[in-house]
Structures are given as structure tokens and as C-alpha cells.
Design a protein around this motif. Structure first.
Motif, PDB file in Angstrom:
ATOM      1  N   LEU A   1       4.421   5.975  -7.725  1.00  0.00           N
ATOM      2  CA  LEU A   1       6.186   6.013  -7.513  1.00  0.00           C
ATOM      3  C   LEU A   1       6.229   6.857  -8.507  1.00  0.00           C
ATOM      4  CD1 LEU A   1       6.480   2.247  -8.122  1.00  0.00           C
ATOM      5  CD2 LEU A   1       7.557   3.658  -5.921  1.00  0.00           C
ATOM      6  N   ALA A   2       6.238   7.441  -9.687  1.00  0.00           N
ATOM      7  CA  ALA A   2       5.669   8.269 -10.646  1.00  0.00           C
ATOM      8  C   ALA A   2       6.084   9.844  -9.800  1.00  0.00           C
ATOM      9  CB  ALA A   2       4.738   9.106 -11.133  1.00  0.00           C
ATOM     10  N   VAL A   3       5.584   9.963  -8.512  1.00  0.00           N
ATOM     11  CA  VAL A   3       5.505  11.343  -7.973  1.00  0.00           C
ATOM     12  C   VAL A   3       6.457  10.663  -6.498  1.00  0.00           C
ATOM     13  CG1 VAL A   3       3.604  12.565  -8.889  1.00  0.00           C
ATOM     14  CG2 VAL A   3       3.137  10.227  -6.157  1.00  0.00           C
ATOM     15  N   ASP A   4       6.967   9.785  -6.821  1.00  0.00           N
ATOM     16  CA  ASP A   4       8.042   9.319  -5.562  1.00  0.00           C
ATOM     17  C   ASP A   4       7.384   9.084  -3.735  1.00  0.00           C
ATOM     18  OD1 ASP A   4      10.685   9.161  -4.518  1.00  0.00           O
ATOM     19  OD2 ASP A   4      10.665  10.957  -3.619  1.00  0.00           O
ATOM     20  N   LYS A   5       5.936   8.790  -3.986  1.00  0.00           N
ATOM     21  CA  LYS A   5       5.827   7.832  -3.074  1.00  0.00           C
ATOM     22  C   LYS A   5       6.318   6.579  -2.265  1.00  0.00           C
ATOM     23  CE  LYS A   5       2.711   8.041  -0.007  1.00  0.00           C
ATOM     24  NZ  LYS A   5       2.818   7.247   1.145  1.00  0.00           N
ATOM     25  N   ASN A   6       6.361   6.657  -1.348  1.00  0.00           N
ATOM     26  CA  ASN A   6       6.741   5.356  -0.172  1.00  0.00           C
ATOM     27  C   ASN A   6       5.750   4.118  -0.107  1.00  0.00           C
ATOM     28  OD1 ASN A   6       5.536   6.659   1.022  1.00  0.00           O
ATOM     29  ND2 ASN A   6       5.285   4.677   2.385  1.00  0.00           N
ATOM     30  N   ILE A   7       6.529   2.970  -0.887  1.00  0.00           N
ATOM     31  CA  ILE A   7       5.688   2.004  -0.694  1.00  0.00           C
ATOM     32  C   ILE A   7       5.331   1.175  -0.446  1.00  0.00           C
ATOM     33  CG2 ILE A   7       4.526   0.174  -2.559  1.00  0.00           C
ATOM     34  CD1 ILE A   7       4.571   2.248  -3.499  1.00  0.00           C
ATOM     35  N   ASN A   8       4.507   1.036   1.405  1.00  0.00           N
ATOM     36  CA  ASN A   8       4.520  -0.126   2.077  1.00  0.00           C
ATOM     37  C   ASN A   8       4.214  -1.526   2.064  1.00  0.00           C
ATOM     38  OD1 ASN A   8       4.995   2.622   4.639  1.00  0.00           O
ATOM     39  ND2 ASN A   8       3.142   3.024   2.833  1.00  0.00           N
TER      40      ASN A   8
ATOM     41  N   TYR B   1      -1.776  -0.567 -11.841  1.00  0.00           N
ATOM     42  CA  TYR B   1      -1.252   0.634 -12.708  1.00  0.00           C
ATOM     43  C   TYR B   1      -1.530   1.884 -11.427  1.00  0.00           C
ATOM     44  CZ  TYR B   1      -4.541   4.837 -14.223  1.00  0.00           C
ATOM     45  OH  TYR B   1      -4.413   5.670 -15.167  1.00  0.00           O
ATOM     46  N   TYR B   2      -2.177   1.694 -10.397  1.00  0.00           N
ATOM     47  CA  TYR B   2      -2.208   2.741  -9.479  1.00  0.00           C
ATOM     48  C   TYR B   2      -0.169   2.926  -8.706  1.00  0.00           C
ATOM     49  CZ  TYR B   2      -7.112   2.990  -9.401  1.00  0.00           C
ATOM     50  OH  TYR B   2      -8.198   3.136  -9.904  1.00  0.00           O
ATOM     51  N   GLU B   3       0.187   1.728  -8.461  1.00  0.00           N
ATOM     52  CA  GLU B   3       1.501   2.150  -8.096  1.00  0.00           C
ATOM     53  C   GLU B   3       2.533   2.370  -8.841  1.00  0.00           C
ATOM     54  OE1 GLU B   3       5.352  -1.198  -6.009  1.00  0.00           O
ATOM     55  OE2 GLU B   3       3.552  -1.768  -7.252  1.00  0.00           O
ATOM     56  N   ARG B   4       2.755   2.291 -10.394  1.00  0.00           N
ATOM     57  CA  ARG B   4       3.666   3.250 -11.364  1.00  0.00           C
ATOM     58  C   ARG B   4       3.103   4.469 -10.795  1.00  0.00           C
ATOM     59  NH1 ARG B   4       5.724  -0.474 -14.718  1.00  0.00           N
ATOM     60  NH2 ARG B   4       5.269  -2.117 -15.026  1.00  0.00           N
ATOM     61  N   LYS B   5       2.001   5.333 -10.608  1.00  0.00           N
ATOM     62  CA  LYS B   5       1.256   6.628 -10.607  1.00  0.00           C
ATOM     63  C   LYS B   5       2.003   7.102  -9.327  1.00  0.00           C
ATOM     64  CE  LYS B   5      -2.946   8.042 -11.254  1.00  0.00           C
ATOM     65  NZ  LYS B   5      -4.379   7.846 -11.142  1.00  0.00           N
TER      66      LYS B   5
ATOM     67  N   THR C   1       1.013  -0.880   0.067  1.00  0.00           N
ATOM     68  CA  THR C   1      -0.081   0.244  -0.241  1.00  0.00           C
ATOM     69  C   THR C   1       0.415   1.850  -0.117  1.00  0.00           C
ATOM     70  OG1 THR C   1      -1.297   1.211   0.884  1.00  0.00           O
ATOM     71  CG2 THR C   1      -0.441  -0.024   2.137  1.00  0.00           C
ATOM     72  N   ASP C   2       0.357   2.825  -0.787  1.00  0.00           N
ATOM     73  CA  ASP C   2       0.755   3.708  -0.706  1.00  0.00           C
ATOM     74  C   ASP C   2       0.756   4.467   0.257  1.00  0.00           C
ATOM     75  OD1 ASP C   2      -1.558   3.937  -1.859  1.00  0.00           O
ATOM     76  OD2 ASP C   2      -1.303   6.026  -2.054  1.00  0.00           O
ATOM     77  N   ASN C   3      -0.586   4.288   0.802  1.00  0.00           N
ATOM     78  CA  ASN C   3      -1.306   4.347   2.136  1.00  0.00           C
ATOM     79  C   ASN C   3      -0.074   4.497   3.732  1.00  0.00           C
ATOM     80  OD1 ASN C   3      -3.341   5.275   4.570  1.00  0.00           O
ATOM     81  ND2 ASN C   3      -4.004   6.924   2.884  1.00  0.00           N
ATOM     82  N   ASP C   4       0.286   5.803   4.533  1.00  0.00           N
ATOM     83  CA  ASP C   4       1.101   5.363   5.312  1.00  0.00           C
ATOM     84  C   ASP C   4       0.220   5.177   6.523  1.00  0.00           C
ATOM     85  OD1 ASP C   4       3.125   5.659   4.089  1.00  0.00           O
ATOM     86  OD2 ASP C   4       3.192   7.505   4.806  1.00  0.00           O
ATOM     87  N   GLY C   5      -1.095   5.777   6.482  1.00  0.00           N
ATOM     88  CA  GLY C   5      -1.888   5.719   7.947  1.00  0.00           C
ATOM     89  C   GLY C   5      -2.525   4.223   7.976  1.00  0.00           C
ATOM     90  N   PHE C   6      -2.378   3.777   5.973  1.00  0.00           N
ATOM     91  CA  PHE C   6      -3.572   2.455   6.014  1.00  0.00           C
ATOM     92  C   PHE C   6      -2.609   1.761   6.690  1.00  0.00           C
ATOM     93  CE2 PHE C   6      -4.643  -1.267   3.758  1.00  0.00           C
ATOM     94  CZ  PHE C   6      -5.879  -1.699   4.253  1.00  0.00           C
ATOM     95  N   TYR C   7      -0.575   1.341   6.552  1.00  0.00           N
ATOM     96  CA  TYR C   7      -0.071   0.310   6.800  1.00  0.00           C
ATOM     97  C   TYR C   7       0.021   0.495   8.282  1.00  0.00           C
ATOM     98  CZ  TYR C   7       4.390  -1.490   6.646  1.00  0.00           C
ATOM     99  OH  TYR C   7       5.094  -2.807   7.373  1.00  0.00           O
ATOM    100  N   ALA C   8       0.385   1.757   8.670  1.00  0.00           N
ATOM    101  CA  ALA C   8       0.102   1.637  10.410  1.00  0.00           C
ATOM    102  C   ALA C   8      -1.020   1.233  11.226  1.00  0.00           C
ATOM    103  CB  ALA C   8       0.181   2.873  10.749  1.00  0.00           C
ATOM    104  N   TYR C   9      -1.782   1.443  10.754  1.00  0.00           N
ATOM    105  CA  TYR C   9      -3.215   0.779  11.632  1.00  0.00           C
ATOM    106  C   TYR C   9      -3.191  -0.944  11.035  1.00  0.00           C
ATOM    107  CZ  TYR C   9      -7.945  -1.135  11.292  1.00  0.00           C
ATOM    108  OH  TYR C   9      -9.889  -1.524  11.926  1.00  0.00           O
ATOM    109  N   THR C  10      -2.516  -1.393   9.597  1.00  0.00           N
ATOM    110  CA  THR C  10      -2.962  -3.012   9.845  1.00  0.00           C
ATOM    111  C   THR C  10      -1.914  -3.565  10.489  1.00  0.00           C
ATOM    112  OG1 THR C  10      -3.049  -2.394   7.247  1.00  0.00           O
ATOM    113  CG2 THR C  10      -1.589  -4.250   8.340  1.00  0.00           C
ATOM    114  N   LEU C  11      -0.442  -2.768  11.080  1.00  0.00           N
ATOM    115  CA  LEU C  11       0.331  -3.166  11.798  1.00  0.00           C
ATOM    116  C   LEU C  11      -0.159  -3.282  13.224  1.00  0.00           C
ATOM    117  CD1 LEU C  11       3.411  -1.277  10.500  1.00  0.00           C
ATOM    118  CD2 LEU C  11       3.011  -3.556   9.564  1.00  0.00           C
TER     119      LEU C  11
END
Length: 217
Positions: free
Chosen positions: A202-209, A196-200, A154-164
Motif C-alpha cells: 500500500l505504501a507504493v500504491d499497489k492495488n489489493i485484490n 506487514y507485506y500489505e502495508r509495504k 493478494t497484491d499479485n494480479d496474476g495470481f488473483y486472475a489465476y485463482t478466479l
């Protein structure tokens, strides 16, 4: 609904590698034997969207069966069409709501589950719709085999933290985790598959969790 979506909905209904809604009930407990015609391990991708991960995993692992699950038929259309055009026989798609997963799969039927870039449902009022909410995790735990593996990208840091947080509450062992996948040493041919979404992102330098875990059984 636009004409293109209507066309895709109509076309996907004719695809032999797509099962829609109640059509899938009869495969419960028999997906590998009756849908795929073999006894290979079964892997699911939840909220698969256009099915990029499902299709590419199937290419990498011909010794496994893959099912992409999503409710939007016009999205499934892309992955299903690609699989048909390329003759990828170990991939299929199921159009259902993910909360109904227990109606379509038996306990211990699934070997592995991927969740790739789901809607993070960031509003507090929509917590129950998050795909790593406890009610969803309980369902995944039931359908997974004892050694079954879960994956989340996921690119969403909040969702990743929630999951952990949820995994900690469940005391679920995490095998691998990172808040910046492509700057870690975890990337391999599997984790480098990009939607498709991951490429978008990464194109704006978003970190991937990314996190990989098992449930305690």
C-alpha cells in the motif's frame, strides 16, 4: 541460519499456543475441544507468516477459534508471542506444510479459511505450489463445512486472475470480489486488517485484490 532465527526457533518450541509438525496429528478432528477446550467454530489462516491476520481476527471474534498455519517457525514466533503477551486465548499456530492439511484436520472440521498474501509462485513450473491450485482447493473443500467460507487477499494480479479461473472451473460461487479493495465499498473492520507485506504494498500504491467464495458441495 542467523542467531536471531535460531533464537526464535528455540523459543517458539516452548510456546503453549504453538503445535509443531507431528505433534498436531493427535488433534485431528478435536482442535476446538482438545486444543482450545471449547466447541467454538474453527477458522484457519494459511501461510500466515507473522500471524497478523490470525491474531487480529481472534481479537475481533472471541466466539471463534483461530489457527495460523505456516512452515517457518521464526515467522510464527511473532504472532504466537503477541497472543501470549496479550492473553488472547482463542488463537494458536500450527507449523506444517500446507499440502499436508488433510493429515491434521478431518472433513467438515473447519468453518472458514483465509489466505492472505501468499507467495504467488509466478513461474509456470511452480503452478502446483500455488495455494489456489486445484490440488490445494480440493483439500480445502474437504476440511470445510458445507457453508464454509474461503477468503483470499493478494497484491499479485496474476495470481488473483489465476485463482478466479480455478473458481470458475469449479463453479464455486463468489460472494464478493474486487481488484482494488481499498477503493471499493467492501472494506470493513475485518478486511482492513493489514499484514506487514500489505502495508509495504500500500505504501507504493499497489492495488489489493480480494475474493470471497464457497465451494459447491
Amino acid at each position: 541460519m542467523g542467531k536471531d532465527k535460531l533464537r526464535k526457533f528455540a523459543e517458539v518450541a516452548t510456546f503453549k499456543n504453538v503445535v509443531q509438525l507431528d505433534e498436531g496429528l493427535g488433534y485431528k478432528g478435536k482442535w476446538s475441544s482438545e486444543f482450545f477446550g471449547n466447541d467454538k467454530p474453527l477458522v484457519l489462516e494459511l501461510a500466515c507468516g507473522k500471524g497478523e491476520y490470525t491474531v487480529n481476527l481472534a481479537k475481533l471474534f472471541p466466539d471463534r477459534n483461530f489457527i495460523g498455519i505456516d512452515y517457518k517457525g521464526n515467522r510464527i514466533w511473532r504472532g504466537a508471542k503477541t497472543a501470549l503477551e496479550e492473553g488472547i486465548a482463542n488463537v494458536g499456530f500450527l507449523r506444517i506444510q500446507i499440502e499436508k492439511i488433510l493429515e491434521f484436520f478431518t472433513e467438515n472440521e473447519v468453518s472458514e479459511i483465509w489466505i492472505t498474501f501468499p507467495d504467488p509462485q509466478p513461474q509456470d513450473s511452480r503452478e502446483k505450489k500455488r495455494l489456489t491450485n486445484p490440488r490445494f482447493l480440493e483439500r480445502y473443500q474437504l476440511v470445510l463445512k458445507e457453508e464454509g467460507m474461503m477468503h483470499l487477499k493478494t497484491d499479485n494480479d496474476g495470481f488473483y486472475a489465476y485463482t478466479l479461473e480455478q473458481l470458475t472451473l469449479l463453479e464455486a460461487p463468489k460472494n464478493r470480489e474486487t481488484t482494488d479493495l481499498y477503493k471499493s465499498d467492501l472494506v470493513d473492520e475485518v478486511l482492513s486488517i493489514k499484514t506487514y507485506y500489505e502495508r509495504k504494498y500500500l505504501a507504493v500504491d499497489k492495488n489489493i485484490n480480494y475474493v470471497q467464495w464457497k465451494f459447491k458441495k
